[in-house]
Design a protein around this motif. Structure first.
Motif, PDB file in Angstrom:
ATOM      1  N   ASP A 245       0.822  -1.215   0.000  1.00  0.00           N
ATOM      2  CA  ASP A 245       0.000   0.000   0.000  1.00  0.00           C
ATOM      3  C   ASP A 245       0.855   1.263   0.000  1.00  0.00           C
ATOM      4  O   ASP A 245       0.576   2.219  -0.719  1.00  0.00           O
ATOM      5  CB  ASP A 245      -0.989  -0.003   1.163  1.00  0.00           C
ATOM      6  CG  ASP A 245      -0.342  -0.223   2.515  1.00  0.00           C
ATOM      7  OD1 ASP A 245       0.775  -0.776   2.588  1.00  0.00           O
ATOM      8  OD2 ASP A 245      -0.963   0.155   3.528  1.00  0.00           O
TER       9      ASP A 245
ATOM     10  N   SER B  31      -4.864  -4.736  -1.027  1.00  0.00           N
ATOM     11  CA  SER B  31      -4.190  -3.602  -0.368  1.00  0.00           C
ATOM     12  C   SER B  31      -3.703  -2.577  -1.380  1.00  0.00           C
ATOM     13  O   SER B  31      -3.841  -1.365  -1.171  1.00  0.00           O
ATOM     14  CB  SER B  31      -3.005  -4.086   0.466  1.00  0.00           C
ATOM     15  OG  SER B  31      -3.438  -4.888   1.525  1.00  0.00           O
TER      16      SER B  31
ATOM     17  N   ASN C 114      -6.751  -0.799  -2.831  1.00  0.00           N
ATOM     18  CA  ASN C 114      -7.297   0.111  -1.819  1.00  0.00           C
ATOM     19  C   ASN C 114      -6.502   1.413  -1.781  1.00  0.00           C
ATOM     20  O   ASN C 114      -7.081   2.506  -1.727  1.00  0.00           O
ATOM     21  CB  ASN C 114      -7.307  -0.574  -0.447  1.00  0.00           C
ATOM     22  CG  ASN C 114      -7.965   0.263   0.619  1.00  0.00           C
ATOM     23  OD1 ASN C 114      -9.067   0.763   0.441  1.00  0.00           O
ATOM     24  ND2 ASN C 114      -7.286   0.414   1.738  1.00  0.00           N
TER      25      ASN C 114
END
Length: 189
Positions: A41, A69, A72
Motif C-alpha cells: 500500500d 491492499s 485500496n
C-alpha cells in the motif's frame, strides 16, 4: 520551498534521534523503515503521487496476494477517476468492497476455476479500450498463479503446477514453464 524545509527538519530530527541510539537500535530503525516503505500500500501511494491520470477511462487491475491492499491505496488516491476495475487475490485476502472495483478470490499457489474466470473478466474489461484509455496494472507476489488463462486443460495445468511445487522449483523456474502454457503470461496479456 516548504517541502524542502520540512524534509530538512525531518532529517535533522532523525539524525538527533540516531545519535542517542546504539548500533543495534540504529539497524532496527533502518530495517523497520525499509520494510514499511516496501509494503504494497505504501509503495503504490509513492508510485502514484504526482502522476497524471487525465485519460478518457482509467481501469485498475490488481493481481496477487497483496492485490486488495494495492487497489485500496490506488482507490484512496485516485478516487472517482477510476472508471472500473478488477482485483484478483488469494482466497480470504480481500478486506471488503472497493468503489467501482469487482473483487475475485482465487486459487494460490495452484490456479483454479475461479482464477480462470477472474482472468477472463479482466480480458473482457480491457478488450474494448482505446489509445486514450489507461490501465493501471498492479502486480504482487502470487499474481502468476492467480492470473491465468491456460492453453492446456485445467487438470493438466494443476498436475504440472503441483509437480513443480513438489520438485522444489523456485518461482523463476516455475514461471519459465507456466508462461509457455498460458495465454496471458510472458507479455501476452
Amino acid at each position: 520551498s516548504d517541502r524542502v524545509y520540512a524534509l530538512s527538519l525531518y532529517l535533522n530530527l532523525y539524525l538527533e534521534r540516531m545519535k542517542s541510539m546504539n548500533l543495534r537500535d540504529e539497524a532496527q530503525v533502518i530495517i523497520d523503515t525499509a520494510i514499511r516503505d516496501a509494503l504494497p500500500d505504501i509503495a503504490v501511494k509513492k508510485a502514484l503521487e504526482g502522476e497524471n491520470f487525465s485519460y478518457n477511462r482509467l481501469i485498475l487491475v490488481a493481481i496477487g496476494k497483496a492485490a486488495w491492499s494495492m487497489a485500496n491505496s490506488a482507490c484512496s488516491i485516485l478516487g472517482d477517476r477510476i472508471d472500473g476495475g478488477i482485483v484478483i487475490t488469494k482466497y480470504n485476502h480481500s478486506k471488503g468492497a472497493l468503489p467501482n472495483i469487482r473483487i475475485y478470490e482465487a486459487g494460490h499457489p495452484v490456479p483454479d476455476e475461479s482464477s480462470f474466470n477472474a482472468t477472463q473478466q479482466v480480458i473482457d474489461m480491457v478488450s474494448n479500450l482505446t489509445e486514450n484509455d489507461k490501465v493501471l496494472l498492479l502486480i504482487s507476489g502470487g499474481g502468476s498463479a492467480l492470473f491465468e488463462k491456460p492453453l492446456i486443460s485445467k487438470e493438466l495445468l494443476e498436475d504440472i503446477t503441483k509437480q513443480l511445487l513438489a520438485s522444489g522449483a523456485n518461482i523463476v523456474e516455475m514461471n519459465t514453464i507456466r508462461k509457455r502454457l498460458s495465454a496471458v503470461k510472458g507479455g501476452k496479456f
